[in-house]
Design an enzyme around this catalytic site. Structure first.
Site, PDB file in Angstrom:
ATOM      1  N   CYS A 179     -54.876   2.842  60.394  1.00 46.98           N
ATOM      2  CA  CYS A 179     -53.955   2.416  59.336  1.00 46.98           C
ATOM      3  C   CYS A 179     -52.496   2.627  59.716  1.00 46.98           C
ATOM      4  O   CYS A 179     -51.617   1.920  59.215  1.00 46.98           O
ATOM      5  CB  CYS A 179     -54.271   3.128  58.022  1.00 46.98           C
ATOM      6  N   GLU A 191     -53.764   6.514  50.064  1.00 48.95           N
ATOM      7  CA  GLU A 191     -53.358   6.392  51.463  1.00 48.95           C
ATOM      8  C   GLU A 191     -53.746   4.994  51.912  1.00 48.95           C
ATOM      9  O   GLU A 191     -54.918   4.716  52.174  1.00 48.95           O
ATOM     10  CB  GLU A 191     -54.041   7.464  52.317  1.00 48.95           C
TER      11      GLU A 191
END
Length: 480
Positions: A258, A224
């Site tokens: 993110c 991720e």
């Protein structure tokens, strides 16, 4: 399952190899925990969040220097509680075998099905930006799937790591779950362990190193990562409402997310109105950046990096606009005020690297085709945000771009839905978690075929001349 001698050959820290061997032995003695065991592990996570909420919030605040307690409660504690309860409710259906259809050669009495099986010992590498959520969200998926886990915290989460090392043993045996602090850069050593699956959240650069370490053991990985997630504001969407929603996501956790908006694409002629609205929104929500509602930049290195990025943009001709004019934040506490950065060009560092902070570059565009070409020419982002009330325009951007996930007419929220898979593509990562997709990530979906006492395939045995050949010809005609 990898053996312990392989681990020792890598000369890894003794506590890593000891716990890894312990969890491997526990997995070998109980390879497929039942529903009751899995649900109890999930309930323990839920109880832990409730019982230790204040301690967890305080530990994260100490690691940041100043972390909004409301944001920790909303984006971490609440999210983990909700995810644990959701998985506890749904894991029974996730565990059920799924019947699969047979091909024509296996009718009428054979059977085929799949069933999910735990893979074993999971390694989880946790980032610093949402350290509670990013510890327990993947762990919930791993526990629902029946696995055991070793978790390595970030060097910037030292207080939280020590707290978890104190709390976790009250709920879980070491052969179920173990937490490790970073310990002066032990991340590379951790990712060299021959886990049955490795889950990493972090930067694309570090993700490449993690994947290389995992490749030595043929360990499957979920990465991720991040990247530059674009936000497109269409001409039909109200500028004020777009500013309200974009500023919410950009200032949450001081932009250290993110999936955050990394740059905004605005129609030519709308920049002034957008900046004016953004200023009004930022000042109304944060009349005092030092009152505890606004989060600090995690450390001095990150703070200095953001200042350098801003200086580079100015030096190359960008216009930097204060969104909270008159508020300088607090440099000593690393409270950085938000800025809009106009007239950006692709040679600026702010348009080349993921920002991970409260800086908002703004670009203009004339046509939707121009937007699609610009996004498509760059590494695939973790998220895409489109603000438009026109279904046709929404579909155009969905069909002509690719990203990890999408939120229409808002920011970040696709990543908070337990029912939606979360994960990147290309430079922004690989694999998914959350909900059923997370359960499957940490499971082996095992196919099973059971033959009946009598089988149709016997009619196709040699010698092939005659009945077998005629039957095959007939079957092939059915498939024309």
């Amino acid at each position: 399952m990898s053996n312990h001698s392989e681990v020792n050959q890598l000369q890894l820290p003794a506590e890593f190899t000891r716990v890894f061997a312990l969890q491997q032995r526990a997995y070998a003695s109980h390879r497929n925990p039942g529903l009751a065991v899995r649900r109890e592990r999930l309930r323990k996570i839920h109880r832990m969040m409730i019982a230790h909420k204040d301690e967890l919030i305080a530990a994260v605040n100490r690691d940041y220097g100043c972390r909004s307690s409301f944001e920790t409660r909303l984006t971490e504690i609440f999210q983990v509680q909700d995810a644990a309860l959701d998985a506890c409710k749904r894991v029974k259906s996730w565990m059920k075998p799924q019947k699969r259809r047979l091909d024509v050669t296996q009718y009428p009495l054979a059977r085929a099905w799949t069933f999910p099986q735990p893979v074993g010992v999971i390694g989880i590498v946790v980032p610093w930006n949402f350290p509670i959520a990013m510890t327990f969200q993947p762990l919930i998926c791993a526990f629902a799937a029946g696995n055991r886990a070793m978790v390595k915290m970030s060097e910037n989460s030292a207080h939280l790591a020590r707290l978890l090392q104190t709390i976790i043993p009250k709920y879980f045996a070491e052969d179920e779950l173990a937490i490790f602090d970073d310990g002066n850069g032990r991340g590379p050593a951790f990712t060299q362990l021959p886990f049955d699956h490795l889950f990493f959240t972090g930067s694309p650069q570090t993700g490449r190193a993690v994947m290389a370490n995992a490749a030595r053991n043929l360990t499957p990985v979920t990465l991720e990562l991040g990247g530059k997630s674009p936000c497109v504001v269409a001409p039909d969407y109200p500028v004020r409402k777009a500013a309200e929603r974009i500023l919410w996501s950009k200032m949450l956790n001081a932009g250290q997310i993110c999936t955050n908006v990394d740059y905004v694409l605005i129609p030519e002629g709308n920049v002034g109105a957008f900046v004016q609205a953004a200023r009004a929104v930022a000042q109304a929500r944060y009349p005092d950046l030092t009152n505890g509602d606004y989060t600090a930049i995690i450390d001095q290195r990150q703070y200095d990096r953001l200042l350098a990025m801003l200086a580079d943009a100015r030096a190359k001709g960008a216009t930097v606009v204060e969104l909270c004019p008159g508020q300088s934040g607090d440099a000593a506490r690393r409270l950085m005020p938000p800025y809009a950065v106009l007239n950006v060009t692709d040679d600026m560092e702010i348009m080349q690297r993921e920002i991970f902070g409260p800086l908002l570059p703004v670009r203009t565009y004339r046509t939707r085709e121009e937007v699609v070409a610009y996004i498509g020419a760059r590494p695939r982002p973790l998220a895409l945000y489109v603000y438009s009330n026109r279904r046709e325009l929404q579909d155009y951007y969905l069909n002509n771009t690719i990203s990890g996930g999408v939120t229409l007419n808002d920011g970040l929220l696709h990543g908070s839905m337990h029912s939606l898979p979360f994960g990147g593509t290309g430079n922004s990562g690989m694999g998914h978690y959350h909900g059923i997709e997370g359960f499957l990530t940490f499971s082996k979906l095992r196919p099973v075929f059971k033959q009946s006492p009598w089988r149709a395939l016997d009619m196709l045995m040699p010698p092939y001349a005659g009945r077998a050949s005629k039957l095959l010809d007939f079957m092939m005609k059915l498939k024309r």
